[in-house]
Scaffold this active site. Structure first.
Site, mmCIF file in Angstrom:
data_model
loop_
_atom_site.group_PDB
_atom_site.id
_atom_site.type_symbol
_atom_site.label_atom_id
_atom_site.label_comp_id
_atom_site.label_asym_id
_atom_site.label_seq_id
_atom_site.Cartn_x
_atom_site.Cartn_y
_atom_site.Cartn_z
ATOM 1 N N ASP A 1 5.316 -3.660 -0.429
ATOM 2 C CA ASP A 1 4.974 -4.958 0.111
ATOM 3 C C ASP A 1 5.379 -6.047 -0.884
ATOM 4 O OD1 ASP A 1 3.835 -3.697 2.278
ATOM 5 O OD2 ASP A 1 1.789 -3.811 1.503
ATOM 6 N N ARG A 2 5.660 -7.226 -0.372
ATOM 7 C CA ARG A 2 6.061 -8.346 -1.237
ATOM 8 C C ARG A 2 5.068 -8.567 -2.373
ATOM 9 N NH1 ARG A 2 9.275 -12.871 -0.729
ATOM 10 N NH2 ARG A 2 9.772 -12.367 1.441
#
Length: 222
Positions: free
Chosen positions: A56-57
């Site tokens: 995930d970012r």
């Protein structure tokens, strides 16, 4: 940026220490992603490396890149077969009643026009299994080690929030948004038949230290 954050490299693999805030693939907002840095990671190869999996970012830590298509196919198959060992550290809101355990909770995807999509517990969803243990507790927060057997989207985030009942600190979707989401891909390893294993350990980012969980205070046996 990533050229200075290499944790492992050989002729077929590279593990980089992805910072939080950098997506693996481009997002709709136009912000830079790992893909924007791949050309700087060729190191004499004609081809750019390619990401084998996603983080995930807002998740930091170990990201495996393949340096050529043959390696990418092999590593992707290893992920599919569950042959890649992944270890995550996260700070959660609260202290678990037990010291360790396993969360066996199938997950599905839901979407609404108002809130967008998210992952939810779903008995008819895809199987998802995560082992966990407490490394340390400070006040009303705990540093947890998570070892996922499966690799579902948002698996650790949902298992923490819905399985343990303790969302990850700073999680804007399954908990309360904060300055940083304290989820870190701490280690990654993959055995190879005729070569040394691909393996790396990523240091905890400053956001963990700011929350009272610096590397030197964590469980050294993890």
């Amino acid at each position: 940026m990533l050229r200075d954050r290499i944790l492992f490299i050989d002729a077929e693999a590279m593990i980089v220490d992805k910072p939080a805030g950098l997506g693996v693939t481009p997002g709709r907002d136009g912000r830079l992603s790992v893909e924007n840095h791949l050309d700087s990671l060729r190191f004499g190869f004609q081809r750019q490396p390619s990401a084998v999996h996603r983080l995930d970012r807002d998740t930091s830590g170990c990201l495996l890149l393949a340096r050529h298509p043959k390696a990418h196919k092999k590593f992707s198959a290893a992920f599919e077969a569950g042959a890649v060992e992944k270890l995550y550290w996260a700070v959660v809101e609260g202290v678990p009643e037990a010291a360790s355990g396993t969360i066996d909770m199938a997950l599905g995807k839901t979407s609404t026009r108002e809130a967008g999509w998210r992952i939810v517990p779903d008995a008819k969803g895809k199987p998802a299994r995560t082992h966990w243990r407490v490394l340390r507790s400070e006040g009303n927060r705990s540093l947890i080690e998570f070892r996922p057997e499966t690799g579902r989207t948002h698996q650790i985030r949902v298992h923490a929030a819905s399985g343990l009942g303790l969302p990850i600190v700073g999680d804007p979707v399954y908990g309360r948004a904060g300055p940083a989401m304290l989820l870190h891909a701490r280690a990654l390893s993959l055995a190879r038949p005729s070569k040394p294993p691909i393996a790396a350990l990523s240091p905890l980012p400053e956001s963990f230290a700011a929350a009272g969980f610096a590397d030197e205070t964590a469980d050294a046996g993890a």
